[in-house]
Design an enzyme around this catalytic site. Sequence first.
Site, PDB file in Angstrom:
ATOM      1  N   HIS A 272       0.807  -1.216   0.000  1.00 23.83           N
ATOM      2  CA  HIS A 272       0.000   0.000   0.000  1.00 23.83           C
ATOM      3  C   HIS A 272       0.844   1.271   0.000  1.00 23.83           C
ATOM      4  O   HIS A 272       0.427   2.283  -0.591  1.00 23.83           O
ATOM      5  CB  HIS A 272      -0.957  -0.024   1.200  1.00 23.83           C
ATOM      6  CG  HIS A 272      -2.056  -1.028   1.037  1.00 23.83           C
ATOM      7  ND1 HIS A 272      -2.076  -2.221   1.736  1.00 23.83           N
ATOM      8  CD2 HIS A 272      -3.152  -1.039   0.237  1.00 23.83           C
ATOM      9  CE1 HIS A 272      -3.148  -2.908   1.375  1.00 23.83           C
ATOM     10  NE2 HIS A 272      -3.810  -2.221   0.473  1.00 23.83           N
ATOM     11  N   ASP A 296     -10.892  -2.557   1.643  1.00 24.83           N
ATOM     12  CA  ASP A 296     -10.383  -2.816   2.999  1.00 24.83           C
ATOM     13  C   ASP A 296      -9.913  -1.543   3.697  1.00 24.83           C
ATOM     14  O   ASP A 296      -9.614  -1.566   4.889  1.00 24.83           O
ATOM     15  CB  ASP A 296      -9.240  -3.839   2.954  1.00 24.83           C
ATOM     16  CG  ASP A 296      -8.140  -3.462   1.982  1.00 24.83           C
ATOM     17  OD1 ASP A 296      -7.780  -2.275   1.903  1.00 24.83           O
ATOM     18  OD2 ASP A 296      -7.635  -4.364   1.279  1.00 24.83           O
ATOM     19  N   ASP A 350     -20.025  -0.628  -9.635  1.00 24.88           N
ATOM     20  CA  ASP A 350     -19.045  -0.960 -10.657  1.00 24.88           C
ATOM     21  C   ASP A 350     -18.151   0.240 -10.949  1.00 24.88           C
ATOM     22  O   ASP A 350     -18.635   1.352 -11.157  1.00 24.88           O
ATOM     23  CB  ASP A 350     -19.780  -1.404 -11.920  1.00 24.88           C
ATOM     24  CG  ASP A 350     -18.836  -1.784 -13.034  1.00 24.88           C
ATOM     25  OD1 ASP A 350     -18.517  -0.916 -13.865  1.00 24.88           O
ATOM     26  OD2 ASP A 350     -18.413  -2.956 -13.071  1.00 24.88           O
ATOM     27  N   ALA A 351     -16.835   0.004 -10.980  1.00 24.05           N
ATOM     28  CA  ALA A 351     -15.884   1.097 -11.190  1.00 24.05           C
ATOM     29  C   ALA A 351     -16.086   1.768 -12.538  1.00 24.05           C
ATOM     30  O   ALA A 351     -16.057   3.004 -12.644  1.00 24.05           O
ATOM     31  CB  ALA A 351     -14.451   0.561 -11.066  1.00 24.05           C
ATOM     32  N   ASP A 368      -6.933   0.267  -7.454  1.00 25.26           N
ATOM     33  CA  ASP A 368      -6.521  -0.899  -6.661  1.00 25.26           C
ATOM     34  C   ASP A 368      -7.533  -2.026  -6.888  1.00 25.26           C
ATOM     35  O   ASP A 368      -8.171  -2.515  -5.965  1.00 25.26           O
ATOM     36  CB  ASP A 368      -6.456  -0.506  -5.185  1.00 25.26           C
ATOM     37  CG  ASP A 368      -5.851  -1.602  -4.308  1.00 25.26           C
ATOM     38  OD1 ASP A 368      -5.203  -2.521  -4.858  1.00 25.26           O
ATOM     39  OD2 ASP A 368      -6.037  -1.542  -3.079  1.00 25.26           O
TER      40      ASP A 368
END
Length: 515
Positions: A272, A296, A350-351, A368
């Site tokens: 990250h 996350d 949805d991206a 990511d």
Amino acid sequence: MTTPPIPASRAREAWLLAATFLVAVAGLIYELIAATLSSYLLGDSIRQFSLVIGIFLSAMGVGAYLSRFVAQPLPGFIWAQILLGVVGGFMAPALFFHYALLGSVAAPLYTMLIAVGVLSGMEIPLITRALEAIGAFENRFENVLSVDYVGALVASVCFPLLVIPHLGLMSASLAFGVLNLLVAGLSIWLFREHVTRIIFAVWAVALIGAIAGLVQSERLVAITEAQLFEDDVILTEATPYQQITVTRYRDRTRLFLNHSIQFDSLDEHRYHEPLVHPVMALAPRRNNVLILGGGDGMAVREVLKYKDVETITLVDLDPRVTEIFRDHEDLAALNAQSLSDPRVSIQNGDAWLFVEGSEQVFDVIIVDLPDPKNVALSKLYSRQFYGLLMERLSAQGLMVTQAGSPFFARQAFWSVVTTLETTRNPQGPGKELGVIPYHSYVPSFGEWGFVLAGAHLPADRPPALPEGLKYLNPEVWQAAQIFGADTDRVEAEPNTMQSHPLVAYYLDGWDYWFR
């Protein structure tokens, strides 16, 4: 010897049509369970769904042909339901246990799928013949087939909306096994004068076993996951999108999606920090940040280390991931409660659709997203998608994407680089985007790659990194841009919506090392 006629009644006719609907639901559920399991455990969901559908339909054709050799249609139908209750009902438990113990699943999966397909293919011809045997001539084949198609529709709608969220794969498999056995049981009772004691005895044993398995399904899941994962499973949940599993050993927490590791709390900083800090430190402005994926909250945690950040928009497909890492106290601690920060806006969806429908401009975009294992994911690494992202960047804005392993999937990594290099530059028509490929070693993943891009890259200078980072510093950043002979650039085609060479590059690379 002729088969004795079966006394007709409205109840029997109605039941056989109702049974057609129920077995159609169960049959398609088994097919969807097999397809989902194969995509979870074997990867490449499009390939696996295609194989499962093709094999299942072919097996149904074989079953329809074999039904002609069944002399007595009603006992034959009951036997088919008993066998479906056993094979289909215990399919998910058997496959999970086989995978946990032996690490493979393809052979038993396709064997059980063929068995379920053959048995399912026998159902409609046998029911049609049974209806004819009781004199229900008005319920011709086309009527039975219509009921069957309606059942398939109901199953396809309920599977993602109700079955998986509320039952999970293992319980769903056993529950619909019980359904097949209940269909067999009511058929035995309605046509009891034509059923032998052997059929009744086998049915009773199978029903008891299936109900016992269903009652103990949570324990079966726990036993299976104890075999699959090295550490204690503290959370496991099936969502309409994926299987979420979180494990812990002492102070070590790991997240698995579809049984593939996403992070290990011992080394996630080595992923990250390189993902976030180069693009954040080099961007002239970073007031508004977009993060695609990263539910996350780890990337959000790193972005919040820059005090001039005003808004962060996090787009993640699965709402349960963001809920868990926002609301679960222990897991939220891993991302420093970043998902509860008032500057963070969480959008579950949805991206591609978000980017396409958004009119907001961002100073930094961090991508990511999951690896391009199939065409559905590959489109998020395409020239067309990167073109959309460039339209959402401010004039001096920068973006970065994780790009897989330049060691295990070398050609795939350089395909992402080439794709970005050939993406249209909205700030300079006819000019290429500025691109910086780099990499980091993450023990949980191996060598991992990233690509930073923008219409105008800043002058080559050390990034002004925040204090307190565990891994990244200016010297590491400079070294990260140097590739060894076995990871250096190779020829690769750009990834487009028309060709998708990235999927083949990715699968071939990982298969070479791990299959």
